[in-house]
Design an enzyme around this catalytic site. Structure first.
Site, PDB file in Angstrom:
ATOM      1  N   HIS A  12       1.670   2.497  10.834  1.00 20.85           N
ATOM      2  CA  HIS A  12       1.712   1.637   9.696  1.00 20.85           C
ATOM      3  C   HIS A  12       0.839   2.297   8.395  1.00 20.85           C
ATOM      4  O   HIS A  12       0.050   2.998   8.622  1.00 20.85           O
ATOM      5  CB  HIS A  12       1.169   0.176  10.188  1.00 20.85           C
ATOM      6  CG  HIS A  12      -0.434   0.508  10.740  1.00 20.85           C
ATOM      7  ND1 HIS A  12      -0.308   1.218  11.861  1.00 20.85           N
ATOM      8  CD2 HIS A  12      -1.575   0.263  10.130  1.00 20.85           C
ATOM      9  CE1 HIS A  12      -1.742   1.009  12.293  1.00 20.85           C
ATOM     10  NE2 HIS A  12      -2.559   0.685  11.167  1.00 20.85           N
ATOM     11  N   LEU A  13       1.186   1.820   7.231  1.00 17.18           N
ATOM     12  CA  LEU A  13       0.571   2.120   5.828  1.00 17.18           C
ATOM     13  C   LEU A  13      -0.214   1.283   5.659  1.00 17.18           C
ATOM     14  O   LEU A  13       0.450  -0.035   5.287  1.00 17.18           O
ATOM     15  CB  LEU A  13       1.715   2.791   5.036  1.00 17.18           C
ATOM     16  CG  LEU A  13       1.378   3.142   3.579  1.00 17.18           C
ATOM     17  CD1 LEU A  13       0.810   4.548   3.905  1.00 17.18           C
ATOM     18  CD2 LEU A  13       2.492   3.232   2.969  1.00 17.18           C
TER      19      LEU A  13
END
Length: 153
Positions: free
Chosen positions: A106-107
């Site tokens: 995830h960013l």
């Protein structure tokens, strides 16, 4: 995969599949973006691939480009929104030692405000040129072993 195989219980897989509750901001066939349940600041977003990928090693170039593109677009949207942040951090935590807490890639897109209380204070030290040259050589050698589809100049 870098840490673990897909488990029966992956919150981000469940969110991507619509099986778990989330405050969605964006969705397409490759990624979903939603509000972080434990935000650093109001407006803190996560961009995740629909498929289960633990870390950078699992990420194919197309999905990586899509995640970055959506993250970039959402950062621009945050700046234009009523949130009006004074800055934005785009953060990736790859591995437990790097503070990854959910092992589905995830960013983070984190709007920043004066006095928001979140600090990044690295304890850096200047490194000698010969050591930097040696570090660069090690990385170049690893690049030479990479396949073209995993590396872009």
């Amino acid at each position: 995969m870098t840490r673990e195989s897909k488990t029966a219980e992956c919150l981000f897989c469940d969110i991507a599949a619509g099986r778990a509750e989330a405050s969605l901001v964006y969705s397409d066939d490759a990624v979903v973006a939603f509000m972080d349940r434990y935000p650093v600041t109001p407006g803190h977003l996560l961009v995740v691939p629909r498929g289960h990928m633990v870390g950078l090693e699992d990420l194919d170039p197309g999905t990586g480009a899509r995640i970055w593109g959506v993250g970039h677009a959402l950062a621009r949207a945050l700046r234009r929104s009523q949130f009006r942040p004074d800055g934005i951090n785009v953060l990736l935590c790859d591995g437990e030692l790097a503070f990854q807490s959910v092992f589905h890639f995830h960013l983070h897109v984190i709007p920043r405000y004066p006095g928001d209380g979140w600090e990044i204070e690295p304890n850096t030290h200047e490194r000698a040129r010969d050591l930097l040259d040696g570090d660069a050589r090690v990385i170049r050698n690893a690049i030479n072993g990479a396949t073209p589809d995993r590396l872009t100049p």
